[in-house]
Design a protein around this motif. Structure first.
Motif, PDB file in Angstrom:
ATOM      1  N   ARG A  13       7.532   0.730  -0.514  1.00 22.09           N
ATOM      2  CA  ARG A  13       6.826   1.073   0.720  1.00 22.09           C
ATOM      3  C   ARG A  13       5.738   0.048   1.034  1.00 22.09           C
ATOM      4  O   ARG A  13       5.561  -0.348   2.193  1.00 22.09           O
ATOM      5  N   LEU A  14       4.995  -0.396   0.026  1.00 21.18           N
ATOM      6  CA  LEU A  14       3.954  -1.392   0.265  1.00 21.18           C
ATOM      7  C   LEU A  14       4.554  -2.714   0.721  1.00 21.18           C
ATOM      8  O   LEU A  14       4.012  -3.387   1.610  1.00 21.18           O
ATOM      9  N   ARG A  19       5.373  -6.565   5.116  1.00 21.77           N
ATOM     10  CA  ARG A  19       6.254  -7.383   5.946  1.00 21.77           C
ATOM     11  C   ARG A  19       6.155  -6.990   7.419  1.00 21.77           C
ATOM     12  O   ARG A  19       6.130  -7.859   8.294  1.00 21.77           O
ATOM     13  N   ARG A  20       6.081  -5.694   7.674  1.00 26.87           N
ATOM     14  CA  ARG A  20       6.013  -5.232   9.051  1.00 26.87           C
ATOM     15  C   ARG A  20       4.737  -5.722   9.738  1.00 26.87           C
ATOM     16  O   ARG A  20       4.771  -6.246  10.863  1.00 26.87           O
ATOM     17  N   TRP A  21       3.595  -5.570   9.067  1.00 26.47           N
ATOM     18  CA  TRP A  21       2.338  -6.028   9.665  1.00 26.47           C
ATOM     19  C   TRP A  21       2.258  -7.547   9.734  1.00 26.47           C
ATOM     20  O   TRP A  21       1.592  -8.099  10.623  1.00 26.47           O
ATOM     21  N   SER A  22       2.935  -8.241   8.831  1.00 24.16           N
ATOM     22  CA  SER A  22       2.971  -9.707   8.908  1.00 24.16           C
ATOM     23  C   SER A  22       3.717 -10.161  10.151  1.00 24.16           C
ATOM     24  O   SER A  22       3.291 -11.084  10.857  1.00 24.16           O
ATOM     25  N   ALA A  54      -6.506  -7.838  13.863  1.00 24.25           N
ATOM     26  CA  ALA A  54      -6.358  -6.596  13.101  1.00 24.25           C
ATOM     27  C   ALA A  54      -5.025  -6.557  12.371  1.00 24.25           C
ATOM     28  O   ALA A  54      -4.944  -6.130  11.210  1.00 24.25           O
ATOM     29  N   SER A  55      -3.968  -7.018  13.021  1.00 23.12           N
ATOM     30  CA  SER A  55      -2.645  -7.011  12.378  1.00 23.12           C
ATOM     31  C   SER A  55      -2.602  -7.952  11.185  1.00 23.12           C
ATOM     32  O   SER A  55      -2.044  -7.629  10.134  1.00 23.12           O
ATOM     33  N   VAL A  56      -3.207  -9.133  11.351  1.00 22.12           N
ATOM     34  CA  VAL A  56      -3.241 -10.085  10.233  1.00 22.12           C
ATOM     35  C   VAL A  56      -4.049  -9.520   9.073  1.00 22.12           C
ATOM     36  O   VAL A  56      -3.671  -9.649   7.895  1.00 22.12           O
ATOM     37  N   ALA A  57      -5.178  -8.846   9.371  1.00 25.90           N
ATOM     38  CA  ALA A  57      -5.999  -8.264   8.309  1.00 25.90           C
ATOM     39  C   ALA A  57      -5.243  -7.148   7.587  1.00 25.90           C
ATOM     40  O   ALA A  57      -5.275  -7.059   6.351  1.00 25.90           O
ATOM     41  N   TRP A  60      -2.699  -8.647   5.315  1.00 25.46           N
ATOM     42  CA  TRP A  60      -3.320  -9.212   4.102  1.00 25.46           C
ATOM     43  C   TRP A  60      -3.661  -8.116   3.108  1.00 25.46           C
ATOM     44  O   TRP A  60      -3.431  -8.253   1.907  1.00 25.46           O
ATOM     45  N   TRP A  61      -4.187  -6.975   3.605  1.00 18.55           N
ATOM     46  CA  TRP A  61      -4.512  -5.861   2.717  1.00 18.55           C
ATOM     47  C   TRP A  61      -3.259  -5.278   2.065  1.00 18.55           C
ATOM     48  O   TRP A  61      -3.264  -4.929   0.884  1.00 18.55           O
ATOM     49  N   ARG A  62      -2.196  -5.144   2.857  1.00 22.73           N
ATOM     50  CA  ARG A  62      -0.957  -4.597   2.295  1.00 22.73           C
ATOM     51  C   ARG A  62      -0.383  -5.509   1.220  1.00 22.73           C
ATOM     52  O   ARG A  62       0.070  -5.061   0.167  1.00 22.73           O
ATOM     53  N   TRP A  63      -0.403  -6.832   1.486  1.00 19.09           N
ATOM     54  CA  TRP A  63       0.082  -7.754   0.460  1.00 19.09           C
ATOM     55  C   TRP A  63      -0.803  -7.724  -0.774  1.00 19.09           C
ATOM     56  O   TRP A  63      -0.325  -7.838  -1.906  1.00 19.09           O
ATOM     57  N   SER A  64      -2.106  -7.532  -0.585  1.00 20.63           N
ATOM     58  CA  SER A  64      -3.020  -7.436  -1.715  1.00 20.63           C
ATOM     59  C   SER A  64      -2.722  -6.184  -2.549  1.00 20.63           C
ATOM     60  O   SER A  64      -2.669  -6.238  -3.793  1.00 20.63           O
ATOM     61  N   ASP A  65      -2.495  -5.036  -1.882  1.00 22.75           N
ATOM     62  CA  ASP A  65      -2.144  -3.810  -2.609  1.00 22.75           C
ATOM     63  C   ASP A  65      -0.813  -3.974  -3.334  1.00 22.75           C
ATOM     64  O   ASP A  65      -0.636  -3.486  -4.463  1.00 22.75           O
ATOM     65  N   HIS A  66       0.119  -4.649  -2.689  1.00 26.40           N
ATOM     66  CA  HIS A  66       1.421  -4.867  -3.317  1.00 26.40           C
ATOM     67  C   HIS A  66       1.292  -5.720  -4.570  1.00 26.40           C
ATOM     68  O   HIS A  66       1.911  -5.430  -5.609  1.00 26.40           O
ATOM     69  N   ARG A  67       0.485  -6.774  -4.513  1.00 26.32           N
ATOM     70  CA  ARG A  67       0.304  -7.620  -5.693  1.00 26.32           C
ATOM     71  C   ARG A  67      -0.384  -6.863  -6.829  1.00 26.32           C
ATOM     72  O   ARG A  67      -0.023  -7.034  -8.001  1.00 26.32           O
ATOM     73  N   GLU A  68      -1.384  -6.036  -6.495  1.00 25.68           N
ATOM     74  CA  GLU A  68      -2.072  -5.269  -7.535  1.00 25.68           C
ATOM     75  C   GLU A  68      -1.126  -4.278  -8.208  1.00 25.68           C
ATOM     76  O   GLU A  68      -1.150  -4.115  -9.433  1.00 25.68           O
ATOM     77  N   LEU A  69      -0.305  -3.595  -7.411  1.00 24.85           N
ATOM     78  CA  LEU A  69       0.635  -2.643  -8.000  1.00 24.85           C
ATOM     79  C   LEU A  69       1.719  -3.348  -8.795  1.00 24.85           C
ATOM     80  O   LEU A  69       2.135  -2.877  -9.860  1.00 24.85           O
TER      81      LEU A  69
END
Length: 253
Positions: A13-14, A19-22, A54-57, A60-69
């Motif tokens: 899901r992350l 990808r969607r927000w990117s 806002a979409s780029v931010a 970036w947050w979603r990719w950051s959460d994905h990397r942490e998980l």
């Protein structure tokens, strides 16, 4: 759903959200870069730029959460379930199926102690356990603690009964010079099991007394019974009144 499946679903899901927000952020940024030089900076261009940022931010947050998980090791896979276990789990989802499975397990445990010295006491334990199950829903307040203690005691008694049956089956296989000691241990365990079953039955009897006394109203008659009698009298009076109205009146002489 096990922890491993839940982990990979969250990771998926992350990844999909990132990808969607990117894609959205890239599209809005490109639109802003192309349309702004033609019309200058206006209200609409500010909206385009704010949406792109806002979409780029968010991306970036979603990719950051994905990397942490993804950096966290995945939970180990659960042991593979046998086909029979899957069928039992599916049947136990329904109340009627759960009762059938419990009865099959009870018969299987009863079969393990058949012919042993504790077979009759085991049957007494089954009857007492079934009786307590019917009382459990009405044991409130102090009775709830007794239910927990009874569950622990029943588990111990069933383990002890199977232990006694196993020792009893091993007595004929024991050497003659050691058989007397094993028989003495067996008799001690069997006596302990019988005494435990008797104590369990006394607990069930006390629970039944508690439920019986808790069901008696203080005034001697339950309000529901009083209301039922009053409602019956009212309906009977109304029926008699309607019957009187329907009777033809006798003409005066």
């Amino acid at each position: 759903m096990d922890e491993r499946t839940r982990y990979f679903r969250r990771l998926k899901r992350l990844r999909g959200s990132a990808r969607r927000w990117s894609v959205i952020g890239g599209g809005l940024t490109a639109a802003t870069a192309v349309l702004t030089p033609y019309a200058g900076i206006g209200v609409a261009d500010a909206v385009w730029a704010a949406s792109a940022g806002a979409s780029v931010a968010l991306a970036w947050w979603r990719w950051s959460d994905h990397r942490e998980l993804a950096a966290i090791p995945a939970p180990p896979a659960p042991p593979p379930a046998l086909p029979g276990q899957r069928l039992v789990a599916a049947v136990e989802r329904f109340p009627a199926g759960r009762q059938v499975i419990e009865e099959v397990r009870r018969q299987r445990n009863r079969y393990a102690v058949r012919g042993s010295a504790v077979a009759q006491a085991w049957d007494r334990l089954d009857r007492a356990s079934t009786t307590l199950t019917g009382l459990t829903g009405r044991l409130t307040g102090p009775g709830e603690g007794a239910v927990l203690e009874a569950a622990v005691a029943e588990q111990w008694l069933r383990d002890l009964g199977q232990r006694v049956a196993s020792v009893e089956r091993a007595i004929p296989l024991t050497q003659p010079d050691r058989r007397a000691t094993l028989e003495q241990s067996h008799d001690s365990l069997a006596k302990q099991f019988t005494e435990g079953v008797s104590a369990y039955e006394r607990l069930v009897a006390a629970a039944a007394s508690y439920v019986a006394e808790d069901g008696h109203p203080v005034s001697g008659q339950h309000p529901a019974l009083t209301s039922l009698i009053d409602a019956t009298d009212r309906l009977r009076g109304m029926a008699e009144g309607l019957s009187e109205l329907k009777r033809p009146s006798t003409p005066a002489a």
